[in-house]
Scaffold this motif. Structure first.
Motif: not given
Length: 400
Positions: A6, A9-10
């Motif tokens: 999370i 990569n978000q």
């Protein structure tokens, strides 16, 4: 276990805006607000342009006003563009890179071998996979028949590093590899072992030199993306190597979209691809997407959201992944990963070849501050988010 995925990569979006949008997947944000160093100026299928974000929070950054990304169809086109000075940064496998840039003082490269090039197999007949590769004995024979030293020399440009049958990175992840014999794959072929595996499984060599069982020849088709020169070369070398072990390998070159579509839907026997880095160096982020039964789908259905393109199912692996995710105790996680590795090293739904190079090339005529082999301050691939933003904001106009 989801924190690295999370956080790493978000993208973060403003809740006060997006909480009011019924369907974010179909809504187009015409005026996005971002905190990065660049914003999109224009976009089309062949090229897009980024421009400096005047509101960027880091004082004095970025120093480069505009960045244009262009599309190059083949390795030959990429080589020509690099030598001609038409590109400043690209990530492309160029087989003669060292020789090509030896006399070009303005050109440099960084090699970051982190992606395990593998033969992905559609492995589970129960999910609809068809072909000899659904037999674990065939997969084991292919694994044993590879001469990876020759493959690296003839297809990998001598840039690749040894892979591990556990699909972890031998150097970085050695502490997570339970069995010392599984740290690295064999570098030379063992044809006698490969043929012995097939014969013990009931295969017999036909008059054409190819093994068969129950009327089915061990003849396999591997799909590869047209224009991926290193993978095409690898398939050519593999075809010769596997023939020595009585395995016929045929290939088909496809557009990226067709290749990717076949892979996600399972409509292939073998596909050549790489297993990349997870959000953390914990093996969970390699094993969960590739080997969990919950991350795959029946042939014909889309597995792209999960990543288990091999259609691999194993109850032991599933159970151990649940255990690993439920604890932060490294010893307990190692025990789970040891159990997983025992299963996947035997079953080989993904047959590792080598840790392929990720070559990134740079031209210092117009900008300096690129990553170097001595200072890899970010993953240098031009396609890698979010690292490419870090690279771009670190550049300085040449001569400044």
């Amino acid at each position: 276990m989801q924190e690295p995925q999370i956080l790493g990569n978000q993208a973060i979006v403003p809740e006060h805006i997006w909480s009011k949008i019924a369907d974010p997947t179909t809504t187009i944000n015409e005026n996005p607000v971002g905190t990065g160093a660049y914003k999109v100026k224009s976009f089309n299928a062949q090229s897009y342009v980024l421009e400096k974000n005047s509101s960027y929070w880091e004082a004095g950054k970025p120093e480069i006003d505009t960045v244009q990304y262009i599309s190059l169809a083949t390795a030959d086109a990429a080589s020509a563009a690099l030598i001609a000075g038409k590109v400043d940064w690209m990530s492309s496998f160029l087989p003669n890179l060292k020789e090509m840039i030896s006399s070009q003082k303005n050109l440099s490269y960084v090699n970051t071998p982190v992606m395990t090039t593998s033969l992905f197999t559609c492995s589970d007949a129960a999910l609809g996979c068809k072909g000899p590769q659904t037999d674990v004995a065939v997969r084991q024979a292919i694994f044993a028949a590879m001469d990876r030293t020759q493959l690296n020399k003839l297809a990998g440009g001598d840039f690749a590093a040894p892979a591990s049958p556990t699909l972890l990175l031998p150097e970085r992840d050695k502490k997570w590899i339970a069995n010392t014999s599984d740290v690295e794959v064999p570098q030379t072929a063992d044809v006698a072992k490969a043929t012995g595996i097939l014969e013990a499984a009931g295969y017999a060599k036909g008059g054409d030199g190819i093994y068969a069982k129950d009327g089915q020849r061990v003849s396999l088709t591997v799909q590869v993306v047209a224009g991926w020169s290193d993978y095409i070369s690898a398939v050519q070398v593999l075809t010769s190597q596997l023939k020595e072990a009585g395995i016929e390998l045929k290939s088909v070159q496809l557009s990226y979209n067709e290749w990717s579509g076949n892979q996600t839907k399972g409509t292939f026997e073998l596909t050549l691809d790489s297993i990349g880095l997870g959000a953390s160096d914990n093996p969970y982020y390699t094993y969960q997407p590739r080997f969990n039964s919950s991350t795959t789908a029946k042939v014909g259905e889309d597995a792209s959201t999960g990543g288990n393109y091999a259609r691999y199912q194993n109850k032991i692996v599933d159970a151990e992944l649940v255990k690993a995710a439920a604890t932060s105790d490294e010893a307990a996680q190692k025990a789970s990963y040891a159990a997983i590795q025992k299963e996947i090293v035997r079953d080989l739904p993904y047959i590792p070849i080598y840790v392929n190079s990720t070559l990134s090339e740079f031209n210092t005529d117009r900008a300096t501050g690129w990553p170097t082999n001595d200072d890899k301050y970010a993953f240098p691939a031009s396609w890698k988010s979010w690292d490419n933003g870090i690279v771009l904001k670190s550049l300085t106009p040449a001569g400044k």
